[in-house]
Design an enzyme around this catalytic site. Sequence first.
Site, short mmCIF file in Angstrom:
data_model
loop_
_atom_site.label_atom_id
_atom_site.label_comp_id
_atom_site.label_asym_id
_atom_site.label_seq_id
_atom_site.Cartn_x
_atom_site.Cartn_y
_atom_site.Cartn_z
N GLU A 1 -8.42 2.66 3.27
CA GLU A 1 -7.22 2.78 4.11
C GLU A 1 -6.15 3.55 3.34
OE1 GLU A 1 -5.99 -1.01 5.87
OE2 GLU A 1 -3.90 -0.36 5.78
N ASP B 1 -2.06 4.44 3.86
CA ASP B 1 -0.95 4.01 4.73
C ASP B 1 0.38 4.69 4.49
OD1 ASP B 1 -2.44 1.79 5.70
OD2 ASP B 1 -1.93 0.67 3.90
N GLU C 1 4.01 3.22 6.10
CA GLU C 1 4.64 2.24 6.98
C GLU C 1 6.15 2.40 6.84
OE1 GLU C 1 2.06 -1.71 7.73
OE2 GLU C 1 2.88 -1.55 5.71
N THR D 1 4.09 2.77 1.17
CA THR D 1 2.77 3.41 1.14
C THR D 1 1.79 2.51 0.40
OG1 THR D 1 3.17 4.57 -0.96
CG2 THR D 1 3.80 5.73 1.06
N ASN D 2 0.52 2.65 0.77
CA ASN D 2 -0.51 1.86 0.08
C ASN D 2 -1.84 2.58 0.23
OD1 ASN D 2 -1.67 -0.26 -1.34
ND2 ASN D 2 -1.32 -1.81 0.23
N ASN E 1 -3.30 -3.62 -2.79
CA ASN E 1 -2.29 -3.97 -3.81
C ASN E 1 -1.82 -2.76 -4.61
OD1 ASN E 1 -2.30 -6.71 -3.21
ND2 ASN E 1 -4.01 -7.12 -4.60
N ARG E 2 -1.66 -1.64 -3.92
CA ARG E 2 -1.24 -0.42 -4.62
C ARG E 2 0.00 0.18 -3.94
NH1 ARG E 2 -7.23 1.13 -4.40
NH2 ARG E 2 -7.99 0.87 -6.53
N GLU E 3 0.99 -0.68 -3.72
CA GLU E 3 2.16 -0.24 -2.96
C GLU E 3 3.11 0.62 -3.79
OE1 GLU E 3 1.24 -3.39 -3.52
OE2 GLU E 3 0.74 -4.28 -1.58
N TRP F 1 8.91 -10.46 7.42
CA TRP F 1 8.90 -9.92 6.05
C TRP F 1 9.54 -8.55 5.86
CZ3 TRP F 1 6.36 -5.27 5.11
CH2 TRP F 1 5.47 -4.85 6.12
N GLY G 1 13.08 -8.49 2.94
CA GLY G 1 12.15 -9.57 2.70
C GLY G 1 12.10 -10.63 3.79
N ARG H 1 4.50 -9.17 -11.32
CA ARG H 1 3.59 -9.47 -10.20
C ARG H 1 2.13 -9.52 -10.64
NH1 ARG H 1 2.54 -5.14 -5.38
NH2 ARG H 1 0.83 -6.20 -4.33
#
Length: 291
Positions: free
Chosen positions: A101, A103, A105, A119-120, A128-130, A195, A199, A277
């Site tokens: 995928e 992205d 957004e 983006t990801n 998990n690559r935002e 979210w 947040g 994180r």
Amino acid sequence: MATSRALFMAIFVFAIAFHSSVVSANFRKSMYFNWGAQHSSISGNGDDAQLVLDQTSGSGIQSKRAFLFGSIEMLIKLVPGNSAGTVTAYYLSSTGAKHDEIDFEFLGNSTGEPYTVHTNIFTQGQGNREQQFQLWFDPTASYHNYTIHWNPTEVVWYVDSIPIRVFRNYQSEGIGYPNQQGMRVYSSLWNADNWATRGGLVKIDWTAAPFVANYRRFRARACKWNGPVSIIQCALPTRPNWWTSPVYKQLTTSQQGQLKWVRDNHMIYNYCTDVKRFKGQMAPECSKPQY
Ligand SMILES: *[C@@H]1O[C@H](CO)[C@@H](O)[C@H](O)[C@H]1NC(C)=O
Ligand SMILES: *[C@@H]1O[C@H](CO)[C@@H](O)[C@H](O)[C@H]1NC(C)=O
């Protein structure tokens, strides 16, 4: 005679080769609504589309077919005014648990506050690559060009032809890369007020509904996915596969300068620097050059 015949044959062969890999897509020919069709629409000879979000539902559109490598282009004018809590997503995705995928957004905001471009990239189900950015213009005032280009060597996210993010192929070092599965093109407008904005602190203001995102000039200058045989076909460094040609193997010096400008001035989040994180276990591509 012989030359003109040869020339004719050459043009004919090229036309067929070209036709098999490039789609002169527009919304009416190449996409359909998969959600909220009752309040969405396609107009302007199939070149314009509208997605709508109101209290009854959001909406979504997707391409009929899947692609592997090339450029997916879309002009988008985002929800204006108080768009807090709305998300306009525009992405490529394959299906299944080990999906790929890529992205874009767009997270809405209160009137006058900036959108976040989120983006990801997922490879074989792993995301998990935002990375997040703010834009250098008002994305609700007019249409802007959001393009995803991907080829066997790199994935590039472009905004008005400026590269904002790159994910290079380090598969030889065990890092996943989206080159084994065809992906369809999707866009949707939905309520993510649990979210999306600050947040989840800022909720959708339904008195401002309906929320409308406008789309124009969808183009898939990309290789049609016809199953696993396309893994080889779409990667051939031959004429119709322009995306595998040397100029697309890496960004030009001036594009690298633009990428640096975006990173230095407009990037607001990078998973590669979020040590807390990931508890110090950073993704392996984070220590590889992405220019
Ligand atoms: C959109 O951007 C892509 C990537 O830079 C470019 O190839 C394409 O021509 C642009 N399309 C329009 C309509 O400007
Ligand atoms: C919305 O605006 C606030 C204040 O400028 C900012 O902190 C936030 O990153 C913006 N975007 C989102 C999606 O919350």
